[in-house]
Design a protein around this motif. Structure first.
Motif, PDB file in Angstrom:
ATOM      1  N   CYS A 303      12.141  -0.250   1.628  1.00 40.91           N
ATOM      2  CA  CYS A 303      12.018  -1.508   0.894  1.00 40.91           C
ATOM      3  C   CYS A 303      12.625  -1.497  -0.503  1.00 40.91           C
ATOM      4  O   CYS A 303      12.939  -2.532  -1.043  1.00 40.91           O
ATOM      5  N   MET A 305      11.123  -1.147  -3.134  1.00 43.14           N
ATOM      6  CA  MET A 305      10.228  -1.796  -4.086  1.00 43.14           C
ATOM      7  C   MET A 305       8.833  -1.184  -4.087  1.00 43.14           C
ATOM      8  O   MET A 305       7.888  -1.748  -4.605  1.00 43.14           O
ATOM      9  N   ILE A 307       6.688  -0.362  -1.577  1.00 45.95           N
ATOM     10  CA  ILE A 307       5.601  -0.693  -0.649  1.00 45.95           C
ATOM     11  C   ILE A 307       5.640   0.075   0.666  1.00 45.95           C
ATOM     12  O   ILE A 307       4.624   0.220   1.323  1.00 45.95           O
TER      13      ILE A 307
ATOM     14  N   ARG B  23      -3.703  -5.371  -8.905  1.00 50.70           N
ATOM     15  CA  ARG B  23      -3.360  -4.154  -8.187  1.00 50.70           C
ATOM     16  C   ARG B  23      -3.603  -2.919  -9.045  1.00 50.70           C
ATOM     17  O   ARG B  23      -4.208  -1.944  -8.621  1.00 50.70           O
ATOM     18  N   HIS B 125       6.782  -5.394   6.677  1.00 48.04           N
ATOM     19  CA  HIS B 125       6.097  -5.650   5.404  1.00 48.04           C
ATOM     20  C   HIS B 125       7.043  -6.060   4.286  1.00 48.04           C
ATOM     21  O   HIS B 125       6.625  -6.681   3.318  1.00 48.04           O
ATOM     22  N   THR B 126       8.311  -5.701   4.400  1.00 43.64           N
ATOM     23  CA  THR B 126       9.250  -6.117   3.355  1.00 43.64           C
ATOM     24  C   THR B 126       9.765  -7.533   3.631  1.00 43.64           C
ATOM     25  O   THR B 126       9.839  -8.360   2.731  1.00 43.64           O
ATOM     26  N   ARG B 266       9.304 -10.878  -7.917  1.00 43.56           N
ATOM     27  CA  ARG B 266       8.043 -10.265  -7.474  1.00 43.56           C
ATOM     28  C   ARG B 266       7.023 -11.348  -7.120  1.00 43.56           C
ATOM     29  O   ARG B 266       6.343 -11.261  -6.111  1.00 43.56           O
ATOM     30  N   TRP B 269       7.814 -12.960  -3.884  1.00 46.01           N
ATOM     31  CA  TRP B 269       7.507 -12.058  -2.777  1.00 46.01           C
ATOM     32  C   TRP B 269       6.015 -12.130  -2.440  1.00 46.01           C
ATOM     33  O   TRP B 269       5.624 -12.287  -1.287  1.00 46.01           O
ATOM     34  N   PRO B 303      -0.098  -3.684   0.518  1.00 46.96           N
ATOM     35  CA  PRO B 303      -0.230  -2.870   1.748  1.00 46.96           C
ATOM     36  C   PRO B 303      -0.636  -1.425   1.491  1.00 46.96           C
ATOM     37  O   PRO B 303      -1.105  -0.760   2.399  1.00 46.96           O
TER      38      PRO B 303
END
Lengths: 351, 370
Positions: A303, A305, A307, B23, B125-126, B266, B269, B303
């Motif tokens: 990714c 980024m 994750i 987070r 997930h991306t 971000r 996203w 995640p």
């Protein structure tokens, strides 16, 4: 039989079930249980450990990785056993509590009989050669005494007859672990010469920091000896420089321990080393993934980024900053995500 | 269904910062409790597994056989969901424990961890819910979004879904072959060599264990144990299928196009993750058995946070949605499943394009208080 058990326990492995019965019950995992704890000097703790049968023993001078659980996180540090390598079913560690040392501080404060720790098999090239040298000079400083103590004990246990000079540096007499035993060994064995150097006291055999004079006084025939050295950075550098100057570099064998990462720096400095690819380059301030790619390394990633964890690699040592959290980490042998970490100074990545 | 951005650039920026801060707060708080939790789940899982395998030896006694199947099913469900899925996301990598580490862990199912992590952690997930990029939209076999072009193949949508449910572990494994791309020529057979090798290896080991070794060890109970193991795998398949299909397919979950997600910030996203996921309400036990995928929204935002944290932060995420006027798609299992089933049937037929507004009653669209 074992392969049948493994086939039944797939994919987790037999140990994952056995450990629920008792952590010392293993078929592959290597662990050790603390059997005794004592404190020889104010800031050290000496642990006697009984390893699982999966432990393959060690050569005098080698180290093993010890992992303990601190606030939910498994923290690892390398320590050299101080006992004779002839006793392979036993490990003795002398750990100095460093002010910022997470693991050493934990062990110093919390280790008690019964504690089970994860260990690795022994590793390291700092060890006595199988053909024992006729003349040996063992130099140590502070808690660097442990691997050379193991060498001395091993030699004595084997009935080695060659000359062994044991030169140890400490602040004062109170800071010398194994003092009584060292003196006893020197008394009992004609070939063992103990030389204690104190940097903050005058009652030692030598006073102050390592020098050419110290070397000549401790072992006049140092040119004929094989020298094994382990200690803090200053001592290591001093001895290394002198030996190189004297053209004896090849007779000096060293063990670096606790290399201090360079201080945090706003600007991109230092060298980024990708160990397995045998590539190194100046840190350009971008993420480690970008620097690996710039160096022509095909690094696994996803990714970009932070994750997906595809780019996770082991950082051997050095300081990195996570660009998402801003956190700076100096842990050794730490898994990091290359795509969201930038080096701060010298960094070595296992890639 | 392409959607219109509901927020201004400033709001996206602010949303991103707010979620980043949340987070960080959770990450700073991770510690012994989280480790204890996951190890407790591991102990329960191993306990159920040993009990399940043991009870199969008494399989001649029907209640014991049933209890064995139940225990083994629970073991596999816990292993795959609350442990496997979450560990392989790197949720527990901070513990530096080699046994619960995303790079080391293997789960008790035929899909090899390495293959699955690529398609799931990275691709899904991306590129969550981006048509043409997220291969989890319909898994390459189903039509789960009206924007997927209809063709007569999709008349079998309900049949394919049913088969996928029954053979879910094999479906998850084969997903990584990307069969549709092999057929269309986008991917060469030779490129799948590594993927196939791992499938073969893992599939063989799992089959040997569940369908040969354990039945054989139970001697005269061979067929009873075999049937028990097949049933336990089946129960896990149905359960995992049900939970996972409720994650992104209930009505109201939005999909996105490649164009509108280019150069995403971000905040954008995060926005896509929130609008592209749906939660399931239920008891704490239900959440554990679903691997906390019942908190799909929280999971897609973060995640890599330990799943036990999702229920804790859910009220805050919901409040954030409310603040920005964004939908927080949630509902009971029956409601969400019904919604998914309807979609599977409806999209089997060509039908006319649906407007992007979600039907009332299935989605709670929360508006800021006036």
């Amino acid at each position: 039989m074992l392969s049948l058990l493994e086939a039944l326990a797939t994919p987790h492995g037999v140990d994952r079930y056995l450990e629920l019965v008792h952590p010392m019950l293993t078929v592959r995992a290597v662990r050790a249980q603390v059997t005794a704890v004592h404190r020889q000097t104010p800031d050290t703790v000496t642990l006697a450990l009984r390893p699982t049968r999966t432990w393959k023993g060690f050569d005098a001078g080698q180290y093993l990785r010890v992992s303990v659980l601190i606030d939910g996180v498994l923290r690892s540090r390398c320590y050299s056993p101080a006992n004779a390598a002839t006793k392979g079913d036993h490990i003795e560690l002398t750990v100095k509590a460093h002010p910022d040392g997470l693991v050493s501080g934990y062990l110093h404060a919390n280790a008690k009989p019964g504690l089970v720790v994860d260990i690795s098999q022994a590793d390291g090239t700092f060890r006595l050669p199988a053909a024992r040298p006729d003349r040996l000079l063992l130099i140590s400083g502070g808690s660097g005494i442990t691997p050379v103590m193991s060498m001395l004990r091993t030699l004595c246990a084997e009935g080695h007859t060659g000359d062994v000079t044991f030169l140890h540096y400490a602040y004062t007499e109170n800071d010398v672990p194994y003092l009584r035993e060292l003196r006893a060994l020197a008394d009992e064995h004609e070939n063992v010469h103990l030389v204690l150097a104190y940097t903050e006291a005058t009652d030692g055999d030598l006073k102050g920091l390592f020098s050419h004079e110290h070397l000549a006084q401790a072992e006049p025939r140092y040119k004929e000896a094989q020298t094994y050295l382990c200690g803090p950075g200053g001592l290591m550098r001093g001895v290394r420089e002198l030996y190189d100057e004297l053209g004896l570099g090849e007779r000096l064998h060293t063990e670096e321990f606790a290399p201090a990462p360079v201080a945090a720096d706003e600007e991109a400095t230092g060298v980024v080393t990708f160990a397995r690819s045998d590539t190194a380059g100046d840190n350009d301030g971008t993420t480690l993934l970008e620097q690996a790619e710039a160096a022509g390394i095909n690094a696994e990633h996803g990714c970009r980024m932070g994750i997906c964890f595809s780019c996770t690699q082991v950082k051997r040592h050095g300081r990195v900053r996570n660009v998402l959290s801003g956190d700076v980490s100096t842990e050794e042998d730490e898994e990091i995500q290359l795509c969201v970490n930038v080096p701060v100074g010298d960094v070595t990545i296992e890639l | 269904m392409a959607h219109q951005a509901k927020l201004t650039p400033e709001q996206f920026e602010e949303l991103g910062k707010e979620l980043d801060a949340l987070r960080k707060r959770v990450i700073d708080d991770l510690g012994e409790e989280d480790r204890k939790y996951i190890y407790d789940v591991v102990k329960w899982q191993r306990g159920f597994e040993v009990a399940g395998r043991g009870l199969m030896y008494a399989g001649f006694f029907p209640p014991a056989w049933l209890a064995g199947v139940a225990a083994l099913s629970l073991s596999k469900i816990l292993d795959n969901m609350e442990i496997g899925h979450n560990v392989m996301h790197g949720q527990y990598d901070w513990m530096r424990d080699p046994h619960l580490n995303s790079r080391m862990f293997e789960w008790d199912t035929v899909a090899p961890a390495e293959n699955w992590k690529h398609s799931h952690n990275y691709i899904h997930h991306t590129f969550t819910n981006i048509l043409g990029k997220d291969r989890d939209i319909g898994y390459g076999v189903l039509r789960m979004d009206p924007e997927q072009k209809w063709n007569p193949y999709y008349l079998g949508n309900p049949v394919y879904a049913f088969l996928l449910m029954v053979f879910f572990q094999w479906g998850v494994m084969l997903h990584d072959l990307e069969a549709d791309r092999l057929l269309s020529g986008e991917r060469k057979w030779s490129e799948t060599k590594g993927v196939r090798g791992r499938m073969w290896h893992k599939g063989l080991k799992q089959t040997l264990k569940d369908y040969v070794l354990f039945p054989a060890l139970s001697g005269p109970m061979f067929f009873s144990t075999l049937a028990g193991n097949v049933t336990a795998n089946f129960v896990r398949n149905v359960w995992a299928f049900a939970i996972i299909f409720c994650g992104h397919f209930p009505t109201g979950v939005e999909s996105f196009t490649e164009e509108e997600t280019e150069n995403e910030t971000r905040g954008q996203w995060y926005y896509r993750q929130m609008l592209g996921s749906a939660n399931i309400t239920g008891s704490p036990l239900f959440h554990i058995l679903s691997g906390n995928l019942s908190h799909q929204i929280e999971h897609h935002l973060f995640p890599d946070l330990p799943a036990r944290r999702y229920p804790q932060i859910a009220p805050e995420i919901r409040a954030i949605c409310e603040k920005y006027g964004l939908p927080y798609n949630t509902g009971g299992l029956t409601k969400q499943l019904t919604s998914v089933a309807k979609k599977i049937f409806k999209l089997a037929l060509p039908g006319k394009k649906q407007p992007s507004t979600p039907p009332s009653g299935t989605v709670e669209v929360l508006r800021p208080a006036a």
